[in-house]
Design an enzyme around this catalytic site. Sequence first.
Site, PDB file in Angstrom:
ATOM      1  CB  VAL A  67      14.850  -1.190  55.170  1.00 43.28           C
ATOM      2  CG1 VAL A  67      13.942  -2.388  55.328  1.00 43.28           C
ATOM      3  CG2 VAL A  67      14.561  -0.170  56.238  1.00 43.28           C
ATOM      4  CB  SER A  68      19.228  -0.115  51.675  1.00 36.85           C
ATOM      5  OG  SER A  68      19.753  -1.398  51.875  1.00 36.85           O
ATOM      6  CE  LYS A  69      17.716   2.674  47.150  1.00 31.47           C
ATOM      7  NZ  LYS A  69      17.689   1.421  46.481  1.00 31.47           N
TER       8      LYS A  69
END
Length: 185
Positions: free
Chosen positions: A8-10
């Site tokens: 997951v990026s954030k």
Amino acid sequence: MLIGYSRVSKILQKEDLQHDALALAGCEKIFTDKISGTVFERPALTKVKEILRKGDTLVVWRLDRLGRSLKDLIEWMNYLESEGIALKSLQENIDTSTATGRLIFHIFASMAEFERNLIKERTVAGLSAARARGRVGGRPKKMNQEKRKLTVRLYNEKQHSVDEICQMMGISKPTLYSYVKAFEG
């Protein structure tokens, strides 16, 4: 063994969607990085690489979770193939443990390479055509010839510091030095 990897990026993003899909696909172990794909060091992915063995399958929710660029994905695919490990992407429905899955992956890779080569060829052709018409590439000069001469004269007179000259003329030190070099040569 099916080993899942999610990213997951954030920080605020939840990995539930990916985790649930990987679990439903039968992954016995699932590793998650909460980090941008542009970051080179991904601890969970490093751990996955350490535990994968010949005959295992690395399962990802989507290919972009594994690599941000096609080059990354191809490097991963080459590594996995050399180790006898399959890759399965749930969203793209690619499974390199099958001949069809390997073919599809390599077709994607070939098409991307073809596209890169076309872009390169068009860029080179465009630059050549522009040069033939007398156009020179690059950013336009900030100052006209007279102001550049004045800048070099101020530099050569040594009455002002480099910082003062740059501030007066509104340029950076590298720009000042490039003007000086251009007038010397």
